[in-house]
Scaffold this active site. Structure first.
Site, PDB file in Angstrom:
ATOM      1  CB  THR A 299       2.590   1.776  -0.423  1.00  0.00           C
ATOM      2  OG1 THR A 299       1.646   2.936  -0.467  1.00  0.00           O
ATOM      3  CG2 THR A 299       3.100   1.822   1.067  1.00  0.00           C
ATOM      4  CG  HIS A 414      -3.865   6.977   0.164  1.00  0.00           C
ATOM      5  ND1 HIS A 414      -4.831   7.155  -0.952  1.00  0.00           N
ATOM      6  CD2 HIS A 414      -3.164   5.982  -0.416  1.00  0.00           C
ATOM      7  CE1 HIS A 414      -4.299   6.293  -2.114  1.00  0.00           C
ATOM      8  NE2 HIS A 414      -3.118   5.660  -1.543  1.00  0.00           N
TER       9      HIS A 414
END
Ligand code: GP9
Ligand code: MN
Length: 628
Positions: A299, A414
């Site tokens: 990320t 996630h």
């Protein structure tokens, strides 16, 4: 006479014990490299190299162990080697990659895997340590150490360590028959490990580490010149019809965790995975050939690409390793235009070193976990559930001084993709991968949370004055799950398909932005110039690799961090060229130029980050001014 016989016997027994200890480790390493890592062996030669490459590292490691501390040193080396292999196994399961030294500086982040760690460990892993007990038995119980000649001699250790050198050279020479200039392609760790083995890879990684640390020390402003020349050469004009269509408006960036394009318009058991997004994309500019370009920084790499239009690094996360650099990022440039810039992410503020890096990038505010109402009943897995994150974030944005540039980063979708029972809106998938099966559910959940957010946003006062940009940060399903992905998609996942799976959705919504699907090939590196053009802001930082996604002059060249690329015509992956539309292999030199450019561009971007070259930007500007 008797003494001599006993001595000889002990010596040959000793050799046998050594040989067994060496062989056990060699077998284990070969098993892990061939059976646990998916390195894609294409022929017998590659398989033979893979089986041969552990040898030099074993001789070196064990030789040094013996040299330093005899028999105990040998055992110590055996344990150390085993632990290192195992850590790579764990890391590979989660990241599909190998540990690099900069990643070790991010242990706090790895610890943040929390919920995931139980998923990464497997009960059968114990078998990877059985040999350690056998080694202890052989070296300390079976080995009658009272007989002097049984003990390993230090000089024997030295000899073994020295033998490692020719072994490595043979290995390298052999590997180069398969892959010339192997060590130059350092960004392809799979290729490196496949050829030189995981332990030698760590040695090589240490060399790289030393080199990169030197780079900043010896950098000077002249190094910025080739970068600027390269960038000027590749420059394309932005689409002037789009310039300033969102002038003075707020920007909300919505980074969707692990969201890949393949979920868009797709179903599981007759149910859409992203029903809301599928409709929403009809309202804005939707890019269906948009790639993530992240590597080990995940990320944080996507954020780095977004705010700098520079590539993240090949080793480690620039958010950690180069947070002290000078940047001239989007928040800073927009700040000069009167924008307030904020980040919103309900995780610990230190994760990915964000608290430090966001300052370097020039953000005004960072709303992290402590700024949200994170309670146990509103959390699961990685933390605060998206639906609550969204509604709190909207409240916060409504209070912000306008215009603002804000980035929201979701968390629920996630790995390991788990959800509370009452949040599961669809059944699990039924492929051979539990990860993929659960991913469908968390994707579906995220879409529902997105619906609630966008609907609330549309009703808010912000709506008319804001551009909303939704994009996926990176893949969620790694190539470890290729087979299951193939089952779901109904096709074999070869290199081409795997590359195409790195597409992430991008949707730009706002007044003046025509609803349309764009097949333009682009990547996260293009976000900054695209946003700046929409806002009509003159971004005076010349060191950017991206280009306006609406530009009519683009050739689509989009480079991924592992040196592969896509352009309008081709996809170049692992030295192979494919037709981008059909996926057919293309023989000949069609991709040669693309591979070359990919390597060159990545190297230039790295030179900027490693050399902290943006600190010389003013100087270079001055030189340019003087020349005019
Ligand atoms: C954690 C979030 C997810 O804060 O950014 O991290 P990732 O593993 O996707 O990089
Ligand atoms: Mn992520």
């Amino acid at each position: 006479m008797f003494q001599k016989w006993k001595g000889n016997d002990a010596s040959s027994k000793k050799k046998l014990i050594y040989a067994v200890v060496f062989a056990m480790f060699w077998l284990k390493m070969t098993f892990i490299q061939g059976g646990v890592f998916t390195l894609g062996l294409e022929n017998i030669n590659q398989a033979a190299i893979l089986a041969f490459n552990p040898l030099s590292s074993i001789f070196l490691l064990f030789g040094l162990g013996i040299l330093l501390a005899g028999r105990k040193g040998l055992l110590g080396a055996y344990i150390l080697g085993s632990v290192l292999l195992y850590l790579n196994v764990l890391f590979y399961r989660e990241y599909n990659d190998f540990i690099t030294i900069p990643m070790l500086g991010q242990l706090a982040n790895l610890a943040g895997l929390g919920g995931s760690i139980t998923n990464i460990l497997s009960a059968t892993d114990i078998f990877l340590f059985v040999d350690v007990f056998v080694a202890i038995f052989l070296l300390f119980y079976l080995n009658p150490s009272r007989i002097q000649s049984f003990l390993p001699k230090r000089k024997e250790g030295l000899v073994l360590a020295i033998i490692a050198v020719p072994l490595f050279l043979i290995n390298l020479g052999w590997a180069q028959t398969e892959r010339p200039e192997l060590l130059k392609r350092a960004f392809d760790r799979n290729l490196l490990v496949k050829n030189i083995g995981v332990l030698d890879f760590h040695i090589y990684d240490s060399v790289l580490q030393g080199q990169t640390e030197m780079k900043k020390t010896f950098a000077d402003s002249n190094e910025l010149v080739p970068a600027l020349n390269y960038i000027n050469e590749k420059d394309v004009d932005p689409n002037s019809e789009m310039t300033g269509v969102a002038e003075g408006k707020n920007v909300i960036l919505l980074s969707l965790e692990s969201t890949q394009t393949f979920v868009v318009d797709r179903e599981l058991n007759g149910k859409e995975l992203t029903p809301y997004f599928n409709d929403l994309k009809e309202e804005g500019a939707y890019f269906s050939n948009f790639y993530h370009q992240v590597k080990q920084g995940r990320t944080s790499d996507s954020e780095f690409l977004l705010d700098n239009s520079l590539y993240g690094l090949n080793r480690g996360a620039a958010f950690f390793t180069h947070a002290g650099n000078e940047y001239e990022a989007t928040p800073e440039v927009l700040g000069e235009e009167g924008y307030t810039s904020v980040n919103m992410h309900a995780n610990d503020q230190t994760f990915w070193n964000r608290n430090v890096m966001y300052d370097s990038l020039g953000y005004d505010e960072y709303y992290s976990k402590e700024d949200y109402d994170v309670t146990e009943d509103k959390s699961y897995g990685w933390g605060y559930l998206d639906e609550y994150f969204f509604s709190d974030s909207l409240d916060k944005m409504e209070e912000l001084e306008q215009p603002f540039y804000s980035k929201m980063i979701t968390l629920t979708n996630h790995y390991p993709f788990t959800l509370p029972e009452d949040k599961k809106l669809i059944e699990e998938g039924n492929t051979s991968s539990g990860t993929l099966n659960r991913y469908f559910q968390t994707i579906r959940y995220q879409d529902e949370a997105l619906k609630q957010f966008v609907e609330d946003f549309k009703r808010s006062d912000l709506y008319d004055d804001t551009v909303l940009i939704i994009y996926g940060d990176h893949f969620g399903i790694s190539e470890n799950h290729q087979e299951a992905m193939g089952e779901y998609l109904g096709k074999d996942i070869n290199d081409y398909e795997q590359f195409q799976l790195q597409r992430v959705p991008l949707l730009i919504l706002g007044e003046g932005i025509e609803p349309k699907e764009h097949e333009t090939v682009g990547g996260q590196i293009d976000l900054r110039p695209t946003i700046m053009n929409l806002l009509g802001v003159d971004d005076d930082n010349p060191v950017q690799f991206g280009h306006d996604l609406f530009s009519k002059d683009r050739n689509g060249m989009t480079i991924t961090r592992d040196g592969n690329f896509a352009n309008e015509d081709y996809v170049g992956v692992n030295e192979t060229c494919f037709d981008r539309e059909t996926g057919e292999k293309v023989v000949g030199e069609a991709c040669a130029e693309g591979f070359k450019q990919a390597q060159e561009e990545l190297e230039i971007s790295d030179s900027i980050v490693y050399g902290d070259l943006l600190r010389y930007l003013d100087e270079t500007e001055m030189i340019k001014q003087e020349r005019k």
